[in-house]
Scaffold this motif. Sequence first.
Motif, PDB file in Angstrom:
ATOM      1  N   SER A   1     -11.839  -0.430  -3.288  1.00 20.17           N
ATOM      2  CA  SER A   1     -11.167  -0.481  -1.991  1.00 20.17           C
ATOM      3  C   SER A   1     -11.822  -1.470  -1.036  1.00 20.17           C
ATOM      4  O   SER A   1     -11.137  -2.127  -0.244  1.00 20.17           O
TER       5      SER A   1
ATOM      6  N   ARG B   1      -6.853   4.024  -4.505  1.00 20.39           N
ATOM      7  CA  ARG B   1      -6.955   5.291  -3.775  1.00 20.39           C
ATOM      8  C   ARG B   1      -7.588   6.427  -4.582  1.00 20.39           C
ATOM      9  O   ARG B   1      -8.410   7.179  -4.044  1.00 20.39           O
TER      10      ARG B   1
ATOM     11  N   TYR C   1       0.828  -1.208   0.000  1.00 23.14           N
ATOM     12  CA  TYR C   1       0.000   0.000   0.000  1.00 23.14           C
ATOM     13  C   TYR C   1       0.865   1.261   0.000  1.00 23.14           C
ATOM     14  O   TYR C   1       0.529   2.266  -0.620  1.00 23.14           O
TER      15      TYR C   1
ATOM     16  N   SER D   1     -15.945   3.065  -4.775  1.00 26.98           N
ATOM     17  CA  SER D   1     -15.485   2.564  -3.479  1.00 26.98           C
ATOM     18  C   SER D   1     -15.312   1.055  -3.436  1.00 26.98           C
ATOM     19  O   SER D   1     -14.552   0.541  -2.611  1.00 26.98           O
TER      20      SER D   1
ATOM     21  N   LEU E   1      -5.279  -2.166  -3.034  1.00 30.15           N
ATOM     22  CA  LEU E   1      -5.790  -1.053  -2.225  1.00 30.15           C
ATOM     23  C   LEU E   1      -5.100   0.254  -2.597  1.00 30.15           C
ATOM     24  O   LEU E   1      -5.740   1.308  -2.675  1.00 30.15           O
TER      25      LEU E   1
ATOM     26  N   ILE F   1     -11.498   6.160  -4.376  1.00 33.34           N
ATOM     27  CA  ILE F   1     -12.076   5.753  -3.092  1.00 33.34           C
ATOM     28  C   ILE F   1     -13.473   6.339  -2.872  1.00 33.34           C
ATOM     29  O   ILE F   1     -14.303   5.756  -2.174  1.00 33.34           O
ATOM     30  N   ASN F   2     -13.769   7.469  -3.478  1.00 29.97           N
ATOM     31  CA  ASN F   2     -15.096   8.069  -3.334  1.00 29.97           C
ATOM     32  C   ASN F   2     -16.034   7.673  -4.468  1.00 29.97           C
ATOM     33  O   ASN F   2     -17.205   7.350  -4.234  1.00 29.97           O
TER      34      ASN F   2
END
Length: 288
Positions: free
Chosen positions: A258, A248, A228, A255, A244, A251-252
């Motif tokens: 992740s 990044r 990571y 999602s 992961l 991530i929003n």
Amino acid sequence: MNKRNHKRHSQAYQIWERFSRNPSAMLGLAIFIVIVLLAVASGFLFDYDTVIIKQNFAERLQAPSLAHICGTDDYGRDVFARIMYGARYSLGISFTAVLAALLFGTVLGSIAGFYGGWADMLIMRATDVLMAIPQILMAIIIVSVAGSSAGIIAFALTLAQIPKFTRVACSAVLRVADMEYIESARALGEPGPMIIVKHIIPNCFAPLLIQTTLSVATAILSVSGLSYLGMGIETPIPEWGAMLSAARPYINSKSYLSIFPGVAVMLTILALNLMGDGFRDAADPKQK
């Protein structure tokens, strides 16, 4: 000798019997078996070149569906297939490191506990020095100097885990070193290394098994953490931490990229911790 062997087998059976009556421990074992089976099956179900790492921009960033139950990543690769295949790297590196640490730590701890004196002082002081360095920091230093290949990462984690096994083995050896059957073996002229291998180490099985289970969980977290941070396994290899890290930027908006690798890490560590707690309770004489 036969009586001692029978006693050892009986103790192992009793530990397993108590372990099997622990619902949380059996749940952890079941989860872990499923994860291992998925990791093994991935090599037969998915071709590495055409499914795991091949880019397919026509299907990039698709949400979970029947066609791709965990969706696809930013290169159009199936996330579920990559998670399954990634277990081979996360588990493989972790088990290699922990088994090597178990071997070296058991040998060093047995020598320190059985012989004492200067051997004990030298080994335990070196152990204290290594334990003063956080495991992840030691791994970062070694990887920064030597590179981030799977072998180097396994070596770094092995070096970081050896002190724990050394202390556990030494403590276990000290508990049995003065037993009557050890004194009898000495009186019969058996050499020290033979006594350690034949009589002492088999009776240190329970604490070493508990430490092994918990150490694998720690190693998996360290492997994922290094990846990571960009210092471990690098893309396109589907290691969970690397997945992961690659997720990044999304991530929003995406999602699931992740969530699913994170759940894989969480479930594996949870399973191993449940198993470790179960073995600890099963080996506890108060549970008899």
